[in-house]
Write a protein that holds these residues in place. Sequence first.
Motif, PDB file in Angstrom:
ATOM      1  N   VAL A 139       0.920  -1.216  -0.070  1.00 22.84           N
ATOM      2  CA  VAL A 139       0.035  -0.132   0.006  1.00 22.84           C
ATOM      3  C   VAL A 139       0.863   1.159  -0.012  1.00 22.84           C
ATOM      4  CG1 VAL A 139      -1.773   1.261   1.355  1.00 22.84           C
ATOM      5  CG2 VAL A 139      -1.966  -0.976   0.918  1.00 22.84           C
ATOM      6  N   LEU A 140       1.845   1.454   1.108  1.00 25.49           N
ATOM      7  CA  LEU A 140       2.732   2.591   1.003  1.00 25.49           C
ATOM      8  C   LEU A 140       3.443   2.870  -0.463  1.00 25.49           C
ATOM      9  CD1 LEU A 140       4.468   4.638   2.659  1.00 25.49           C
ATOM     10  CD2 LEU A 140       5.826   2.992   3.305  1.00 25.49           C
ATOM     11  N   GLU A 141       4.024   1.710  -0.959  1.00 30.99           N
ATOM     12  CA  GLU A 141       4.733   1.931  -2.463  1.00 30.99           C
ATOM     13  C   GLU A 141       3.575   2.590  -3.307  1.00 30.99           C
ATOM     14  OE1 GLU A 141       6.832  -1.591  -3.444  1.00 30.99           O
ATOM     15  OE2 GLU A 141       8.333  -1.128  -1.683  1.00 30.99           O
ATOM     16  N   ARG A 142       2.357   1.820  -3.235  1.00 29.37           N
ATOM     17  CA  ARG A 142       1.505   2.426  -4.220  1.00 29.37           C
ATOM     18  C   ARG A 142       1.273   3.720  -4.152  1.00 29.37           C
ATOM     19  NH1 ARG A 142      -2.367  -1.635  -3.804  1.00 29.37           N
ATOM     20  NH2 ARG A 142      -3.464  -0.649  -2.131  1.00 29.37           N
ATOM     21  N   VAL A 143       1.177   4.414  -2.910  1.00 32.15           N
ATOM     22  CA  VAL A 143       0.866   5.891  -2.525  1.00 32.15           C
ATOM     23  C   VAL A 143       1.968   6.776  -2.945  1.00 32.15           C
ATOM     24  CG1 VAL A 143       0.486   7.577  -0.572  1.00 32.15           C
ATOM     25  CG2 VAL A 143      -0.793   5.569  -0.783  1.00 32.15           C
ATOM     26  N   LEU A 144       3.095   6.105  -2.720  1.00 33.68           N
ATOM     27  CA  LEU A 144       4.297   6.964  -2.913  1.00 33.68           C
ATOM     28  C   LEU A 144       4.579   7.294  -4.568  1.00 33.68           C
ATOM     29  CD1 LEU A 144       6.995   5.802  -0.397  1.00 33.68           C
ATOM     30  CD2 LEU A 144       5.668   7.571  -0.309  1.00 33.68           C
ATOM     31  N   ARG A 145       4.363   6.191  -5.279  1.00 39.47           N
ATOM     32  CA  ARG A 145       4.298   6.382  -6.649  1.00 39.47           C
ATOM     33  C   ARG A 145       3.477   7.504  -7.272  1.00 39.47           C
ATOM     34  NH1 ARG A 145       4.944   0.615  -6.639  1.00 39.47           N
ATOM     35  NH2 ARG A 145       2.646   0.247  -6.989  1.00 39.47           N
ATOM     36  N   ARG A 146       2.353   7.993  -6.645  1.00 39.98           N
ATOM     37  CA  ARG A 146       1.387   9.044  -6.775  1.00 39.98           C
ATOM     38  C   ARG A 146       2.029  10.302  -6.499  1.00 39.98           C
ATOM     39  NH1 ARG A 146      -3.032   5.942  -3.702  1.00 39.98           N
ATOM     40  NH2 ARG A 146      -3.681   4.181  -5.084  1.00 39.98           N
ATOM     41  N   ILE A 147       2.969  10.471  -5.692  1.00 39.51           N
ATOM     42  CA  ILE A 147       3.431  11.869  -5.287  1.00 39.51           C
ATOM     43  C   ILE A 147       4.185  12.427  -6.337  1.00 39.51           C
ATOM     44  CG2 ILE A 147       4.923  12.937  -3.403  1.00 39.51           C
ATOM     45  CD1 ILE A 147       4.082  10.941  -1.371  1.00 39.51           C
ATOM     46  N   SER A 148       4.085  13.591  -6.613  1.00 35.64           N
ATOM     47  CA  SER A 148       4.872  14.118  -7.811  1.00 35.64           C
ATOM     48  C   SER A 148       6.194  14.577  -7.301  1.00 35.64           C
ATOM     49  CB  SER A 148       4.095  15.317  -8.550  1.00 35.64           C
ATOM     50  OG  SER A 148       3.677  16.437  -7.545  1.00 35.64           O
ATOM     51  N   LYS A 149       6.260  15.036  -5.891  1.00 29.39           N
ATOM     52  CA  LYS A 149       7.570  15.853  -5.308  1.00 29.39           C
ATOM     53  C   LYS A 149       8.352  14.519  -4.892  1.00 29.39           C
ATOM     54  CE  LYS A 149       5.806  20.173  -4.078  1.00 29.39           C
ATOM     55  NZ  LYS A 149       5.371  21.093  -3.047  1.00 29.39           N
ATOM     56  N   PRO A 150       9.890  14.921  -4.728  1.00 26.31           N
ATOM     57  CA  PRO A 150      10.521  13.928  -4.307  1.00 26.31           C
ATOM     58  C   PRO A 150      10.480  13.431  -2.753  1.00 26.31           C
ATOM     59  CG  PRO A 150      11.657  15.801  -4.554  1.00 26.31           C
ATOM     60  CD  PRO A 150      10.404  16.321  -5.241  1.00 26.31           C
ATOM     61  N   VAL A 151      10.233  12.352  -2.732  1.00 27.00           N
ATOM     62  CA  VAL A 151       9.873  11.717  -1.318  1.00 27.00           C
ATOM     63  C   VAL A 151      10.901  10.435  -1.505  1.00 27.00           C
ATOM     64  CG1 VAL A 151       8.582  10.469   0.322  1.00 27.00           C
ATOM     65  CG2 VAL A 151       7.734  12.319  -0.839  1.00 27.00           C
ATOM     66  N   HIS A 152      12.013  10.104  -0.263  1.00 24.71           N
ATOM     67  CA  HIS A 152      12.714   8.697  -0.332  1.00 24.71           C
ATOM     68  C   HIS A 152      12.133   7.983   0.343  1.00 24.71           C
ATOM     69  CE1 HIS A 152      16.655   7.252  -1.521  1.00 24.71           C
ATOM     70  NE2 HIS A 152      16.356   6.277  -0.223  1.00 24.71           N
ATOM     71  N   LEU A 153      11.610   6.698   0.113  1.00 22.80           N
ATOM     72  CA  LEU A 153      11.455   5.576   0.613  1.00 22.80           C
ATOM     73  C   LEU A 153      12.626   4.719   1.416  1.00 22.80           C
ATOM     74  CD1 LEU A 153       9.436   3.526   1.977  1.00 22.80           C
ATOM     75  CD2 LEU A 153       9.679   2.165  -0.397  1.00 22.80           C
ATOM     76  N   LEU A 154      12.732   4.796   2.516  1.00 22.06           N
ATOM     77  CA  LEU A 154      13.711   3.970   3.393  1.00 22.06           C
ATOM     78  C   LEU A 154      13.288   2.341   3.567  1.00 22.06           C
ATOM     79  CD1 LEU A 154      15.101   6.347   6.175  1.00 22.06           C
ATOM     80  CD2 LEU A 154      15.828   5.826   4.056  1.00 22.06           C
ATOM     81  N   ASN A 155      13.529   1.718   2.316  1.00 27.88           N
ATOM     82  CA  ASN A 155      12.707   0.498   2.280  1.00 27.88           C
ATOM     83  C   ASN A 155      13.382  -0.637   2.921  1.00 27.88           C
ATOM     84  OD1 ASN A 155      11.561  -1.646   1.070  1.00 27.88           O
ATOM     85  ND2 ASN A 155      11.601  -1.369  -0.935  1.00 27.88           N
ATOM     86  N   ILE A 156      12.725  -0.675   4.297  1.00 32.02           N
ATOM     87  CA  ILE A 156      13.411  -1.397   5.223  1.00 32.02           C
ATOM     88  C   ILE A 156      12.657  -2.945   5.744  1.00 32.02           C
ATOM     89  CG2 ILE A 156      14.221   0.850   6.757  1.00 32.02           C
ATOM     90  CD1 ILE A 156      11.616   0.183   8.702  1.00 32.02           C
ATOM     91  N   THR A 157      11.620  -2.956   4.948  1.00 30.08           N
ATOM     92  CA  THR A 157      10.893  -3.991   5.510  1.00 30.08           C
ATOM     93  C   THR A 157      11.482  -5.265   5.294  1.00 30.08           C
ATOM     94  OG1 THR A 157       8.781  -2.693   4.771  1.00 30.08           O
ATOM     95  CG2 THR A 157       8.517  -4.899   5.153  1.00 30.08           C
ATOM     96  N   ARG A 158      12.169  -5.436   4.026  1.00 28.77           N
ATOM     97  CA  ARG A 158      12.427  -6.945   3.662  1.00 28.77           C
ATOM     98  C   ARG A 158      13.761  -7.271   4.537  1.00 28.77           C
ATOM     99  NH1 ARG A 158      12.178  -9.929  -0.933  1.00 28.77           N
ATOM    100  NH2 ARG A 158      10.190  -9.128  -0.870  1.00 28.77           N
ATOM    101  N   LEU A 159      14.731  -6.355   4.807  1.00 30.10           N
ATOM    102  CA  LEU A 159      15.718  -6.646   5.723  1.00 30.10           C
ATOM    103  C   LEU A 159      15.576  -6.818   6.953  1.00 30.10           C
ATOM    104  CD1 LEU A 159      16.847  -3.721   7.347  1.00 30.10           C
ATOM    105  CD2 LEU A 159      17.274  -2.945   4.976  1.00 30.10           C
ATOM    106  N   SER A 160      14.514  -6.174   7.402  1.00 27.35           N
ATOM    107  CA  SER A 160      13.740  -6.459   8.959  1.00 27.35           C
ATOM    108  C   SER A 160      13.401  -7.806   9.195  1.00 27.35           C
ATOM    109  CB  SER A 160      13.130  -4.939   9.077  1.00 27.35           C
ATOM    110  OG  SER A 160      13.749  -3.974   9.080  1.00 27.35           O
ATOM    111  N   GLN A 161      12.422  -8.072   8.178  1.00 27.38           N
ATOM    112  CA  GLN A 161      11.719  -9.162   8.041  1.00 27.38           C
ATOM    113  C   GLN A 161      12.779 -10.566   8.608  1.00 27.38           C
ATOM    114  OE1 GLN A 161       9.566  -9.050   4.238  1.00 27.38           O
ATOM    115  NE2 GLN A 161       7.535  -9.038   5.329  1.00 27.38           N
TER     116      GLN A 161
END
Length: 342
Positions: free
Chosen positions: A276-298
């Motif tokens: 869900v989060l990645e889907r929302v971030l793809r809609r933002i026009s301004k630069p937002v950096h995702l710290l993609n921590i999920t897999r490494l934390s899993q």
Amino acid sequence: MAGSTGIALAIWIFSILHNIGGTLSDVGCYLSGGQWVYDPSYPLYSSTDCPFIWKEFDCQKNGRPDMEYLKYRWQPTSCQTPRFSGRRFLERFRGKRILFVGDSLSMNQWQSLTCMLYKSVKAKYTINRIGGLSIFSFPAYDVSIMLSRNAFLVDTVHMRNGNNVLMLDSIENGSYWRTFDVIIFNTWHWWLHTGKKQPWAFVRYGLNNVHRDMNRLAAYEKALNTWARWVDSSVDTVKTKIFFQGVSPDHLNCLGETQPVTGTEYPGGSHPAEVVLERVLRRISKPVHLLNITRLSQLRKDSHPSAYGFGGNRGMDCTHWCLPGVPDTWNQLLFAALFQGS
């Protein structure tokens, strides 16, 4: 024709990466993909190096008998994680204010960053609390790293009848947040709470759309969309860098775990909230950096406090993380993103 196809493909890749906070250099160096490797030089600091660490994260002080879980380093598949330099961080952000906004997982990362910085420079620090704002400062660098507890990002309004209403389309705190130089947002952990742990009685979206409950992932997405519209409409991203912490996963049972899950893939697959989060971030026009921590934390079910957090055996904690531990890697990713290309 082949040349124009290649240019179009490059533009398409840039567009996707821009909207989820990446750059073209991330194509050859995806820091969030990899595995945990044993490294006897770890951890980056010890709990005794961090005199202000909070009890709920200090697993060693709380009696955890094993230490091997501290000896793992995140190794990306195709590159190296940049070495964290607290001195360089503080020099770069001299005179700046950095804000973490979110729940107790934001607190976990905030505590980790302050420990990493203090271990690097051993400079004098101050810790203050003003209302719901925790402020950690290094006066010699005029740098403040702050934490604002806000579990949902959107507003919770207390009504005259004593009920709280979760307002999925309201984000009044945004006018204060945008005054900071760097903001790291986070929300997820509280969205599935029910019963006594649920801090609201009703959820509202729109003037006449009030419910006692609704699908929690749907509510989460509506709230994130409100936050995303706020970023696009209100934040000057030339002056303010925006990050999203990503989704920190829970594990059903972490007691007695001492080693990471081996390999690069987590058997449980993708986390639904991260999708869900990645889907929302793809809609933002301004630069937002995702710290993609999920897999490494899993992959680190061994690094939760379990029975060595604040509550002991009566408060089994497979949600937060021991410090030193996994949030240190989150901050290495933050450091890499902040210093990318410099």
